[in-house]
Design a protein around this motif. Sequence first.
Motif, PDB file in Angstrom:
ATOM      1  N   LEU A 159       0.405  -0.967  -0.148  1.00 34.30           N
ATOM      2  CA  LEU A 159      -0.088   0.400   0.049  1.00 34.30           C
ATOM      3  C   LEU A 159       0.571   1.028  -0.092  1.00 34.30           C
ATOM      4  O   LEU A 159       1.829   1.068   0.772  1.00 34.30           O
ATOM      5  N   ALA A 160       0.770   1.443  -0.775  1.00 35.81           N
ATOM      6  CA  ALA A 160       0.843   3.473  -0.952  1.00 35.81           C
ATOM      7  C   ALA A 160      -0.229   4.854   0.034  1.00 35.81           C
ATOM      8  O   ALA A 160      -0.979   4.640  -0.744  1.00 35.81           O
ATOM      9  N   VAL A 161      -0.120   4.937   1.375  1.00 33.46           N
ATOM     10  CA  VAL A 161      -0.638   6.016   2.141  1.00 33.46           C
ATOM     11  C   VAL A 161      -0.640   7.306   1.557  1.00 33.46           C
ATOM     12  O   VAL A 161       0.869   7.757   1.849  1.00 33.46           O
ATOM     13  N   VAL A 162      -1.196   8.368   1.058  1.00 39.70           N
ATOM     14  CA  VAL A 162      -0.901   9.972   1.383  1.00 39.70           C
ATOM     15  C   VAL A 162      -1.231  10.524   1.487  1.00 39.70           C
ATOM     16  O   VAL A 162      -1.894  10.652   2.519  1.00 39.70           O
ATOM     17  N   ASP A 163      -0.264  11.719   2.212  1.00 38.31           N
ATOM     18  CA  ASP A 163      -0.430  11.621   4.595  1.00 38.31           C
ATOM     19  C   ASP A 163      -0.728  13.560   3.456  1.00 38.31           C
ATOM     20  O   ASP A 163      -0.200  14.150   3.716  1.00 38.31           O
TER      21      ASP A 163
END
Length: 373
Positions: A159-163
């Motif tokens: 997963l790649a999470v945009v913060d």
Amino acid sequence: MKHPHNFVKTVVLQSCLLPWLTLAGPLAAQNLSFERMTLGEGNSPKSVHLADFNGDGKLDIAAVIEPDSIAVMLQNTSSGFAAPAITSTGGSGAWGMTTGDFNHDGKLDVAVTNNASNNVSILLGNGDGTFRLAGYYGAGLSPTAIVAADFNHDGHVDLAVVDGGSGDVTILLGKGDGTFRAGQSVFLGSSPTDAVTGDFNGDGIPDLAVTNGAMYSQVVVILLGRGDGTFRLAQSATVGNEPFSVVAGHFAKGGNADLAVANLASNDVSVLTGNGDGTFQAGGTYSAGDGPSGIAIGNFSLDGKLDLAVCNDVSGAVSVYLGNGDGTFQAAVSFATGGYPTSIAVGDLYRSGRTDIVTAGPDGIVVLRNTTR
């Protein structure tokens, strides 16, 4: 359990030209049309996603809803959906979602970002449209968007999470059993809003393109994957004002991976043409409605060429851009959705060979059934 949410309103929509645009080219003469069907589901749906959650071969609708839950509406007939199955995320401020088979059981699972509790909820699928909460994983501040891919080539979904609050992207590496471990955190600065994955330099390794939605920002950041779950900065490509949503696709047949970006403040769409080495160049700008907040790719005109669909939050409409097959697009045609659509998804809901459009916003979920002939 709520009563079944069947369609409560049906309206046939013919394509109409946005008032300040002029169509050109042979495809403009096609009878592009959609039948609008409004679902009765409320609870201010945010992110919407289409997938087959119960393995019956039909696309279902999933949406993040308030308070902090996901709602899955299974398609139970050729034109109707069952009452939503609700699963709590257990977090606070549920926002974005993505799907994948996180534990290799052949059933779709869901990951949801929790904007207020700064974490990600993992919901493992039971194969019937219901889910069970499996755990939480820390992210940066105010996570919004999330995408899934195998970033380290170990055969497991990552997963790649945009913060948005901390200005970074958090990588969570899947172990293949439904659990994850912390990976790299890539600092981008400002306020990233959305991401898309694709192979932008032709090395077979998933890369990322991330929009920077801060006020006065005009940047999409390109992160090239190393194949071990880490990334390096390749380019900051210039687009319109406050880029908010991004998609990737091959807009020119036989060409490289390209990007299309919905720019919230400048009310337009930027196309970035891929050079094949992880960099992009300006490929054109197209006017949108008021407040373009989501963008998707599909073939709406049945000509085999990729088109774009953009939901416009303020003007309450979807703008459809027919692709010319050479990386350029025709001017937009507009289809009313009503309300304030903030998220968009596309797919062949009715197995008709046509790409349909689904939007979500504070007033509920709207399906635009493609009736083009």
